[in-house]
Design an enzyme around this catalytic site. Sequence first.
Site, PDB file in Angstrom:
ATOM      1  N   ASP A  30       0.860  -1.175   0.000  1.00 19.09           N
ATOM      2  CA  ASP A  30       0.000   0.000   0.000  1.00 19.09           C
ATOM      3  C   ASP A  30       0.903   1.235   0.000  1.00 19.09           C
ATOM      4  O   ASP A  30       2.093   1.136   0.309  1.00 19.09           O
ATOM      5  CB  ASP A  30      -0.884  -0.039   1.253  1.00 19.09           C
ATOM      6  CG  ASP A  30      -1.759   1.184   1.385  1.00 19.09           C
ATOM      7  OD1 ASP A  30      -2.292   1.629   0.366  1.00 19.09           O
ATOM      8  OD2 ASP A  30      -1.899   1.687   2.510  1.00 19.09           O
TER       9      ASP A  30
ATOM     10  N   GLU B 205      -8.962  14.368   5.915  1.00 24.99           N
ATOM     11  CA  GLU B 205     -10.102  15.145   6.362  1.00 24.99           C
ATOM     12  C   GLU B 205      -9.700  16.100   7.476  1.00 24.99           C
ATOM     13  O   GLU B 205     -10.074  17.279   7.475  1.00 24.99           O
ATOM     14  CB  GLU B 205     -11.202  14.199   6.843  1.00 24.99           C
ATOM     15  CG  GLU B 205     -12.540  14.857   7.047  1.00 24.99           C
ATOM     16  CD  GLU B 205     -13.374  14.888   5.771  1.00 24.99           C
ATOM     17  OE1 GLU B 205     -14.592  14.784   5.880  1.00 24.99           O
ATOM     18  OE2 GLU B 205     -12.803  15.032   4.678  1.00 24.99           O
TER      19      GLU B 205
ATOM     20  N   GLY C 236      -4.454   4.328  -4.784  1.00 25.90           N
ATOM     21  CA  GLY C 236      -5.633   4.916  -5.389  1.00 25.90           C
ATOM     22  C   GLY C 236      -5.353   6.242  -6.065  1.00 25.90           C
ATOM     23  O   GLY C 236      -6.258   6.876  -6.602  1.00 25.90           O
ATOM     24  N   ASP C 237      -4.078   6.684  -6.052  1.00 27.55           N
ATOM     25  CA  ASP C 237      -3.722   7.959  -6.663  1.00 27.55           C
ATOM     26  C   ASP C 237      -3.806   7.895  -8.183  1.00 27.55           C
ATOM     27  O   ASP C 237      -3.840   6.818  -8.791  1.00 27.55           O
ATOM     28  CB  ASP C 237      -2.290   8.352  -6.261  1.00 27.55           C
ATOM     29  CG  ASP C 237      -2.197   8.743  -4.808  1.00 27.55           C
ATOM     30  OD1 ASP C 237      -3.220   9.166  -4.254  1.00 27.55           O
ATOM     31  OD2 ASP C 237      -1.113   8.612  -4.228  1.00 27.55           O
TER      32      ASP C 237
ATOM     33  N   LEU D 270       6.555  -1.423 -15.021  1.00 22.12           N
ATOM     34  CA  LEU D 270       5.211  -1.472 -15.598  1.00 22.12           C
ATOM     35  C   LEU D 270       4.263  -0.616 -14.767  1.00 22.12           C
ATOM     36  O   LEU D 270       4.296  -0.648 -13.534  1.00 22.12           O
ATOM     37  CB  LEU D 270       4.706  -2.917 -15.628  1.00 22.12           C
ATOM     38  CG  LEU D 270       3.285  -3.146 -16.152  1.00 22.12           C
ATOM     39  CD1 LEU D 270       3.194  -2.756 -17.622  1.00 22.12           C
ATOM     40  CD2 LEU D 270       2.878  -4.604 -15.954  1.00 22.12           C
TER      41      LEU D 270
ATOM     42  N   ASP E 212      -3.321   0.789 -14.658  1.00 19.11           N
ATOM     43  CA  ASP E 212      -4.370   1.452 -13.888  1.00 19.11           C
ATOM     44  C   ASP E 212      -5.562   0.516 -13.706  1.00 19.11           C
ATOM     45  O   ASP E 212      -5.589  -0.608 -14.219  1.00 19.11           O
ATOM     46  CB  ASP E 212      -4.778   2.777 -14.536  1.00 19.11           C
ATOM     47  CG  ASP E 212      -5.546   2.589 -15.836  1.00 19.11           C
ATOM     48  OD1 ASP E 212      -5.641   1.442 -16.314  1.00 19.11           O
ATOM     49  OD2 ASP E 212      -6.042   3.593 -16.378  1.00 19.11           O
TER      50      ASP E 212
END
Length: 1233
Positions: free
Chosen positions: A467, A578, A766-767, A831, A834
């Site tokens: 992650d 947040e 997740g970027d 590599l 997405d």
Amino acid sequence: MPIGSESLNPMVTELSQQQTNPAVNKPRPSNSGGLEVSMDQDNLQFRHIAAGATGKTSADLSAEPKRAGGLHGPATGPGLLSNHVVTSMYTAVNFLPKFLIKSFSRVANCYFLMICVLQCFPAVSITHGKPTTVVPLMFILTIAAMKEINEDLARHKADDEENNTMTRVLGSNGRYSEEPQDTKWSDVKVGDIIEVRNREPLPADLVLLETSHPEGQCQIMTANLDGETNLKTMMAHKDMVDKSGDKTHMGGYGGEIVCELPNNRLLNFEGTYTRPDGEKVSLGPKNVLLRGVVLRQTKWVRGIVAYTGKETKIQMNAAEPPNKVSSVMKLSNDLTKLMFVVDICFCFMAACVNATILGTDAAKGACYLWGNCDYMGEGASERSIPDTSDSVLIFFTHILIFTNFIPISLLVTIDMCKLGQARMLEFDLEMYHQIKDHSGEINEIPMSVKRSDLNEELGQVRHIFSDKTGTLTCNIMDFRKCSINGNSYGLGTTAIGMSFLKRNNKPIPVVPDKPAEEPDTSNVNFIDPSFSKIMKDKSHPEYKNCCEFFLSLALNHDVLPEESKNGEVVYSASSPDEAALVYAAKHFGFFFKRTESGGKMVIGKKSVDGSENEVVYEVLNFLEFNSDRKRSSVILRDPETNNILLFCKGADNVMKKRMAAKQRPDDLMRKTEAHLNQYVDDGLRTLLVGKTCVEESFYKTWKQKFADAENSLQDRDTKRMEVMELIEKDLQLMGVTAIEDKLQDGVGEALFDFRRANIKVWMLTGDKVDTAINIGYSCSLLDTGMTLLRACGEDNLMELDYDKVPTEAAIMAKIDELLALAKEGDDEKALVVDTSALSAIMKYHKEIELNEVCKLCKSVICARVTPRQKASIVDMVRFADPGVVTLSIGDGANDVPMIQTAHIGIGIHGLEGRQAVNNSDYAIGQFRFLRKLLLVHGRWNYRRTCKVCLYMFYKNVCYVVPQFLFGLFCMMSGQPIYHDFIYQMYNTMYTATPIVIYGILDRDVDKNTALKNPWLYFDGQANAFISKPIFMKWVGEGIVHASVCFFVPVLLYKYGIFDGQGYNLDLFTGIGTLTNMLAVIIASGRLYCETGYFNYPHYYKAQGSCGAQFFEGMVSWTGSGCTWQLISFGLWWAMLKMISDFGTEGIMGTYFFEVGGTFPTLAHDCGMYMVMIWGIAFVVLWSFCLILGQDLFGTQLRANVAMRMEREEQKKQKVGGDGGVNVDGMLGDDNNI
């Protein structure tokens, strides 16, 4: 185990994220009949609870259907009333049968049980019908039983503590009490109304009725559920709170609750509350408190019990972690089966030899064997000449003789070694870390081992799945930049940005010092004097836009303000992003202070003169953020204009679709996108911010639709999201936020060494793609010399279907193109894939084709992936390449599926809670510790475990084969050479301790050499220390050494051994005892030859001559196992003397009579010492052969190359050389794995 801290199913997170799937949320149909007339078929899909009336509720529960286990949890039903929880495995009654069933499910234990049974038959027994193997077998089982009892006692203690915890019941069986009655948790029933007070855990799943807060709010900490330590706000429904003062119906409650049947979806709850007057109130996840959460910052709450015991959501998610077995242990099981085949072959050969010899005339004529010779006289007992059919009994007799071909202590020895290895891992202070939690307190975090069975697997990893946020980065967010109305604010750049500028030969901007008058605010690192001037000048044209931008950040969130120990207000948020945005709003004059009754938020606004006034905003609705929506919105009424406003913020790919059509192509959007791309180059996390004004009439219509969706008992979440879509549209672009998440210390060095160690690292984030690439460069996952291969749907180079996923032909063509590019040139490849391309690969089952490309790449980046896809990626690699070992590392609850799917799961103690740590196999404080965990400890433990496994088989072959050789001298009649007691002690005492010490402490190179030369890690990836050919080499070596053990005593004592009276000692006290002694010497000496770690003197090893290395081993008794090897031989002498003394008289004499008085005879016989000298001489000769053989024979080990490199570097440093060494030249072809 703390109260309520039951372990969770690793798929909890994934299941929770599937709430929006109608197929998941739809209540299950009934599968039973025989119901009361008052309940129709549809009602069976729901639970009916009479508030405070457990009698009526019990009747309704008994009519619930039985529910099969599956996606939504274990099998349950009819409904359970009791809250008694049992997590222990055993009771006093069932311990013995359950333990025996579990123990004899292991093949080795069944094998030795069979041996015990065979020993009871005199026709085949070599122990006079006594099952002597039962002693070591009972010893092994006793150790295992003690381990099981110890672990289960802890479970019993936790169960008793939890079930006997007290809570307070206000209403039960239709009676309401103004004063709460103390009740044990185990006595709580469905339908009870209970009261829980501040800092107490919840005893069951409750529907919230009222709280000490006038608005019905309460705050909870859900660390036991999802690992998150931040506080969350829950609330009783407004209609319930309004009626709570009416004492005519069970304290204002009364009525009936209808809710979904028990399931394991933690974030989902669908139900309605019907008041006594018939009005229905919808209930959702915000109105439910689950067992295991802790009440915080709230004096008390009251609720009605909906689910108890095993039907609570935390219990329905409780499950054992998936069973993981290391590849070395799998191979060990195969080798055990192979040795069983070898055992059978030896027994078959012995039976054939026996049958062949007995069939000859010479054997039949040997009268001295059958007691019928003339010179024996009339009193001699005659025996019938055995028939060849008796060879079947000889076969089983030799199964007993060759019992130890399979080491009885193999599993226990390996378990003890792994336990010691785990303690050594936890004692490593270089993997110790300290971290500050949300409240600022320092937590000490040592490395922890949750599953020592995988210690050696750490030395064989080929793929690391990581992650990004909180794993490679610190997960400490700082507000750095923003774009408002097309103007970018915030100077300077980040470490990632500087790396980008250097790669593209661009100048690095100079950042001015922070102005002295600028306030210091947590999570804000913003420097821009021009922006400060804007915020101090009301007449500036951008002043209003900037104020509105930060006002939206101060209002659009679910952050909770708390007061720290020093009196400051700190924010507790579901994510650090947040909190950072709310801190940024505070920094620029919009201070979120508190919430008040009616959903009002109080904002402290600072004016340009520094004064502050409080403004109250009425919040009408808050539309929460989740991984599917990727945005959050707040609907409020402007106190100045009385207009209804909607502020929305979210991911750019989601927000752009919701902008007003007239604004999408305009100049403001183009400027904002340019700033967005600039922030991406800096590696910043971005969100788009927008707003819209909502018409009063439209809002009233929308509000009714939203209420209907919330009251729905079927597909509630899906309907809610559909209604949210109706109002989150036609947004006006306000700007972009840019937050920095700094890289952890040592990440770049670790990733660079992993590449050198031939470990492929996958970064799953997740970027956006470009953000992920820039982060990859900054942390050394990528470098400028690499060729970057891209398979991204957002590049618009592949044909997409209606789901925005590449078609099968397009993705296959792209993979073929990438494969061709990967094979071109000698440069390293990386590599980038997405989520769009990954979805196509999984949809069309092209995992193997993608893996062929990945094999040619050093690094892989997967961008825009969802938490659900992370586990799928790991599973894809395991499926495509079953022979490799995978490792996943993460810090959040969304990483749990990925952690559990990989061969090895590593949890990082982070700011997102302990869920990843709780579900991992190993836990560390920082990513950089993974470098030492794999390259040092992983490699050491892999080598140790392999050597332990091989040695255990070797020493038994060395000990058992003399039995076979002796049989050649006695027609394979089944006569053993060893006394059975000594035979059994060989494994359990004489040679047991040295190998355990070796398996815990030995090392072939020190930690600095291992870290300096990451290519040493190739050994584990190439299975350099254990394989079937290597195993056969050790077995062959054991046969050769067994021949030495047998023939040396035979040749030295050709005519037997005589005591002081001239009597010839029998077999046990002669050849057998000396063979036993020589086997102990040679087996211990062979382990000494494998020992690579000695505490002193290191100087000799550094110099490196063969003689110096050998001398080091001889003079140093403090190495890993050497001292114990000497003690082992001394133990053999002590045991021989003991049984020699016992064998002369008393009860023990009936058992040891064969060796009675042996010790004095052998101790005074010079031949005994000749045998010892021969044995020691053989060990010395063999150790020299091993040292020389590494250079003259076969493949040399990489550890020797590393040591040679160090010596050459030392020499060059002495003469002023550059110290360079050609590693590839030393390794030769062996460098290719």
